[in-house]
Scaffold this motif. Structure first.
Motif, PDB file in Angstrom:
ATOM      1  N   TYR A  82      10.856  -5.523  -1.423  1.00 18.95           N
ATOM      2  CA  TYR A  82      10.102  -4.459  -0.738  1.00 18.95           C
ATOM      3  C   TYR A  82      10.884  -3.936   0.458  1.00 18.95           C
ATOM      4  O   TYR A  82      10.968  -2.716   0.683  1.00 18.95           O
ATOM      5  N   LYS A  83      11.478  -4.843   1.229  1.00 20.85           N
ATOM      6  CA  LYS A  83      12.265  -4.423   2.389  1.00 20.85           C
ATOM      7  C   LYS A  83      13.460  -3.572   1.973  1.00 20.85           C
ATOM      8  O   LYS A  83      13.863  -2.641   2.681  1.00 20.85           O
ATOM      9  N   ARG A  84      14.014  -3.880   0.822  1.00 18.83           N
ATOM     10  CA  ARG A  84      15.144  -3.090   0.299  1.00 18.83           C
ATOM     11  C   ARG A  84      14.696  -1.660  -0.018  1.00 18.83           C
ATOM     12  O   ARG A  84      15.413  -0.698   0.276  1.00 18.83           O
ATOM     13  N   ILE A  85      13.488  -1.523  -0.571  1.00 16.60           N
ATOM     14  CA  ILE A  85      12.953  -0.193  -0.872  1.00 16.60           C
ATOM     15  C   ILE A  85      12.685   0.571   0.421  1.00 16.60           C
ATOM     16  O   ILE A  85      12.966   1.781   0.516  1.00 16.60           O
ATOM     17  N   VAL A  86      12.148  -0.113   1.420  1.00 15.03           N
ATOM     18  CA  VAL A  86      11.885   0.530   2.711  1.00 15.03           C
ATOM     19  C   VAL A  86      13.183   1.059   3.325  1.00 15.03           C
ATOM     20  O   VAL A  86      13.230   2.167   3.866  1.00 15.03           O
ATOM     21  N   LYS A  87      14.253   0.272   3.208  1.00 11.08           N
ATOM     22  CA  LYS A  87      15.553   0.694   3.724  1.00 11.08           C
ATOM     23  C   LYS A  87      16.059   1.930   2.978  1.00 11.08           C
ATOM     24  O   LYS A  87      16.543   2.884   3.596  1.00 11.08           O
ATOM     25  N   PHE A  88      15.950   1.925   1.647  1.00 13.20           N
ATOM     26  CA  PHE A  88      16.348   3.087   0.853  1.00 13.20           C
ATOM     27  C   PHE A  88      15.527   4.317   1.250  1.00 13.20           C
ATOM     28  O   PHE A  88      16.053   5.432   1.330  1.00 13.20           O
ATOM     29  N   TYR A  89      14.233   4.099   1.488  1.00  9.55           N
ATOM     30  CA  TYR A  89      13.342   5.214   1.826  1.00  9.55           C
ATOM     31  C   TYR A  89      13.714   5.820   3.179  1.00  9.55           C
ATOM     32  O   TYR A  89      13.714   7.053   3.335  1.00  9.55           O
ATOM     33  N   LYS A  90      14.032   4.987   4.130  1.00  5.19           N
ATOM     34  CA  LYS A  90      14.444   5.492   5.444  1.00  5.19           C
ATOM     35  C   LYS A  90      15.742   6.285   5.338  1.00  5.19           C
ATOM     36  O   LYS A  90      15.889   7.335   5.979  1.00  5.19           O
ATOM     37  N   ASN A  91      16.678   5.798   4.532  1.00  7.89           N
ATOM     38  CA  ASN A  91      17.922   6.544   4.300  1.00  7.89           C
ATOM     39  C   ASN A  91      17.638   7.870   3.596  1.00  7.89           C
ATOM     40  O   ASN A  91      18.269   8.896   3.899  1.00  7.89           O
ATOM     41  N   LYS A 125       0.808  -1.231   0.000  1.00  3.18           N
ATOM     42  CA  LYS A 125       0.000   0.000   0.000  1.00  3.18           C
ATOM     43  C   LYS A 125       0.840   1.278   0.000  1.00  3.18           C
ATOM     44  O   LYS A 125       0.375   2.322  -0.474  1.00  3.18           O
ATOM     45  N   ASP A 126       2.079   1.204   0.507  1.00  2.00           N
ATOM     46  CA  ASP A 126       2.906   2.405   0.563  1.00  2.00           C
ATOM     47  C   ASP A 126       4.062   2.392  -0.444  1.00  2.00           C
ATOM     48  O   ASP A 126       4.894   3.298  -0.443  1.00  2.00           O
ATOM     49  N   LEU A 127       4.124   1.384  -1.302  1.00  2.00           N
ATOM     50  CA  LEU A 127       5.247   1.264  -2.235  1.00  2.00           C
ATOM     51  C   LEU A 127       5.295   2.430  -3.217  1.00  2.00           C
ATOM     52  O   LEU A 127       6.343   3.072  -3.395  1.00  2.00           O
ATOM     53  N   PHE A 128       4.167   2.721  -3.865  1.00  2.00           N
ATOM     54  CA  PHE A 128       4.134   3.807  -4.847  1.00  2.00           C
ATOM     55  C   PHE A 128       4.399   5.151  -4.173  1.00  2.00           C
ATOM     56  O   PHE A 128       5.088   6.007  -4.745  1.00  2.00           O
ATOM     57  N   LYS A 129       3.879   5.336  -2.969  1.00  2.49           N
ATOM     58  CA  LYS A 129       4.087   6.596  -2.241  1.00  2.49           C
ATOM     59  C   LYS A 129       5.570   6.818  -1.959  1.00  2.49           C
ATOM     60  O   LYS A 129       6.101   7.918  -2.188  1.00  2.49           O
TER      61      LYS A 129
END
Length: 246
Positions: A82-91, A21-25
């Motif tokens: 997906y977890k890799r994208i979340v990590k990039f987003y937090k950085n 649900k938050d991937l595109f955002k």
């Protein structure tokens, strides 16, 4: 032609539906277009399917129970992307907040100069900021200030895009008040206090970020040794199985 367009829209809708649900955002915020995200989803699905092939072959030629391992590996590859994208987003959020804190600290000395105007201050800061998201937001703010000179919305939008915190929105709305009341030096003092608070929050985030990385170091070492152990055990079991068979 219409059929091709419709087919493309159906595929796009499918890849959007199977996305978190938050991937595109997250990816949109980091500057990726929907088209690039769809390509990422296609690549992600392809990687997951390819990962299942070895165990599917084992299931066909040796034991059907490998089907479950195949499904599990496919799900793991899919979720790991997906977890890799979340990590990039937090950085990304972390770096964005650091640059915004730098922006607020540079702003105060420029505002204290006698001939300073908001446009001149922003343009001078623009040359000192590193290329990236916050600099792009500042460029857009300067343009929107010309389009809406009597509105605080460009300032709020900049705060939301460049930082996203409540303190950033408070800082930028206070900055707008200063622009409307040029000779009120108490507002500059308030801005300095808000900038200091932003800086301390950024320092705390840096500390927490580094502590988390250090905390994971022993875990990574343990996992690395565990992989070697698993490999050795698998080799021993394979050797024992071959010897029993023959």
């Amino acid at each position: 032609m219409d059929a091709t367009v419709t087919k493309g829209k159906v595929k796009e809708s499918f890849f959007k539906k199977i996305a978190e649900k938050d991937l595109f955002k997250m990816l949109n915020e980091m500057g990726d277009s929907d088209e690039r995200i769809i390509k990422f989803q296609k690549s992600r699905l392809l990687k997951s399917v390819i990962a299942t092939i070895p165990f599917l072959l084992f299931a066909i030629f040796f034991n059907k129970m490998f089907v479950f391992a195949s499904i599990g590996l496919g799900i793991f590859v899919w979720s790991n992307e997906y977890k890799r994208i979340v990590k990039f987003y937090k950085n990304f959020l972390f770096e964005k907040q650091l640059v915004f804190s730098k922006f607020t600290r540079m702003l105060i000395p420029y505002l204290l100069q006698s001939d300073a105007t908001m446009y001149s201050v922003f343009n001078r800061i623009l040359t000192r900021l590193e290329d990236g998201h916050v600099k792009h937001c500042l460029e857009r703010l300067i343009i929107e200030m010309n389009e809406k000179p009597n509105s605080d919305e460009p300032f709020k939008k900049f705060a939301r895009d460049a930082s996203g915190t409540d303190s950033a929105i408070l800082f930028m709305t206070t900055l707008y008040d200063y622009q409307q009341n040029t000779f009120d030096h108490s507002i500059i003092n308030e801005l300095g206090q808000l900038a200091s608070e932003e800086l301390f929050e950024a320092v705390d985030e840096i500390k927490d970020f580094k502590l988390k990385k250090f905390a994971m170091f022993p875990t990574k070492l343990t996992m690395a040794s565990f992989i070697i152990t698993i490999g050795y055990a698998a080799a021993m079991l394979t050797d024992a199985f071959v010897n029993i068979k023959f």
